[in-house]
Scaffold this active site. Structure first.
Site: not given
Ligand code: AMP
Length: 291
Positions: A45-46, A49, A73, A162, A199-200
């Site tokens: 998480l950042h 999130h 996925q 994003k 996260s990447r």
């Molecule tokens: P992930 O954990 O990467 O699958 O992302 C989970 C959710 O967080 C998804 O709905 C992403 O679009 C959202 N998300 C990831 N990075 C960002 C960001 N920089 N700003 C806003 N939402 C984000």
């Protein structure tokens, strides 16, 4: 005073791994007529999130954060094994922000032996963007998100702009399958130099990290030029060249209809969305902005 303001900051969220336990907790909340929000994540998480969680807290009484690195996925060649997993730090962040529940199912809980059903989206999932480079991605996403929405019976779920194509795919899927959850879009959270949080980003070397904000800079330049009346094809061609020059291998840089993601010939077909995916070293980054 709302429940969340009373000492919620220091309360660890309940962590649930099994579906019967989740269902029992949800039944208690529902009996009290509490509004439920779901924030689906893959962990690590950042602040992006956390923005999704904070918006969910404003719209609901209870916020569930799901943490599940969804194997379906990822293609065999992709980074499933190395995807960052930081559960302890995630739990600390979720305690600070005051999330109510962490739904952390195992792969076996989500996909028990004999699992045989997939949601295969069309429309914005088949427009030649992410789908062209990650052919299994959106069926994996749509299937797991449909399951998460049904498991959590949430009133709303927040998704980040994003992942813009994913946002459109999930929004349409929820509508098409008559799911009860309303999908709420949250703007992209960025570093001060413009790089979208991801996260990447943890994979980037210091040199790559210094180059990475070029992705957003190029999007902004292209959007300004298109708004000023420059031809879309020429503008995007220059954008691709600038990215290559900076050290990226470009998968795509495109201007699309912001709703359908269909290709557009001119800005008059707007509102537009500019979307990019490019690789730097071993890391693949995506970003997008309004055109
Ligand atoms: P992930 O954990 O990467 O699958 O992302 C989970 C959710 O967080 C998804 O709905 C992403 O679009 C959202 N998300 C990831 N990075 C960002 C960001 N920089 N700003 C806003 N939402 C984000």
């Amino acid at each position: 005073m709302s429940r969340r303001l009373v000492g919620a900051k220091s309360r660890r969220p309940q962590v649930i791994h099994s579906l019967p336990t989740l269902t029992r907790t949800l039944a208690r909340w529902r009996a009290r007529r509490e509004r439920i929000a779901l924030v689906p994540t893959m962990g690590a998480l950042h602040a992006g999130h956390l923005a999704l969680i904070k918006r969910a807290q404003r719209r609901a009484d209870r916020v569930i954060v799901s943490i599940f690195v969804n194997p379906t996925q990822f293609a065999p060649s992709e980074d499933l094994k190395n995807y960052p997993r930081t559960f302890t730090a995630d739990l600390q962040a979720l305690t600070r922000v005051g999330a109510d529940l962490v739904w952390a199912p195992s792969a076996e809980t989500m996909y028990p032996p004999g699992f045989a059903t997939r949601v295969v989206p069309d429309g914005p999932a088949a427009v030649g963007l992410e789908d062209a480079f990650r052919p299994h991605f959106f069926a994996g996403v749509a299937t797991v998100v449909a399951k998460l929405l049904l498991q959590c019976q949430a009133d709303i779920a927040t998704f980040g702009e994003k992942d813009y194509q994913q946002l459109k795919v999930v929004t349409l899927m929820a509508r098409d399958l008559d799911l009860k959850t309303r999908i709420v879009a949250i703007p992209t959270v960025r570093e001060s130099d413009g790089l979208a949080l991801s996260s990447r980003n943890a994979y980037l070397s210091p040199v790559e990290r210094a180059i990475a904000p070029t992705l957003h800079r190029v999007l902004v330049t292209c959007a300004k030029q298109i708004a000023a009346g420059h031809a879309i094809a020429g503008t995007l061609g220059q954008g691709r060249a600038a990215l290559t020059e900076a050290g990226f291998v470009v998968d795509y840089l495109e201007a699309r209809n912001a709703e359908t993601l269909a290709p557009v010939q001119s800005a008059r077909e707007g509102p537009l969305r500019l979307l990019v995916a490019a690789r730097i070293g071993k890391t693949r980054l995506i970003d997008n902005i309004a055109g």
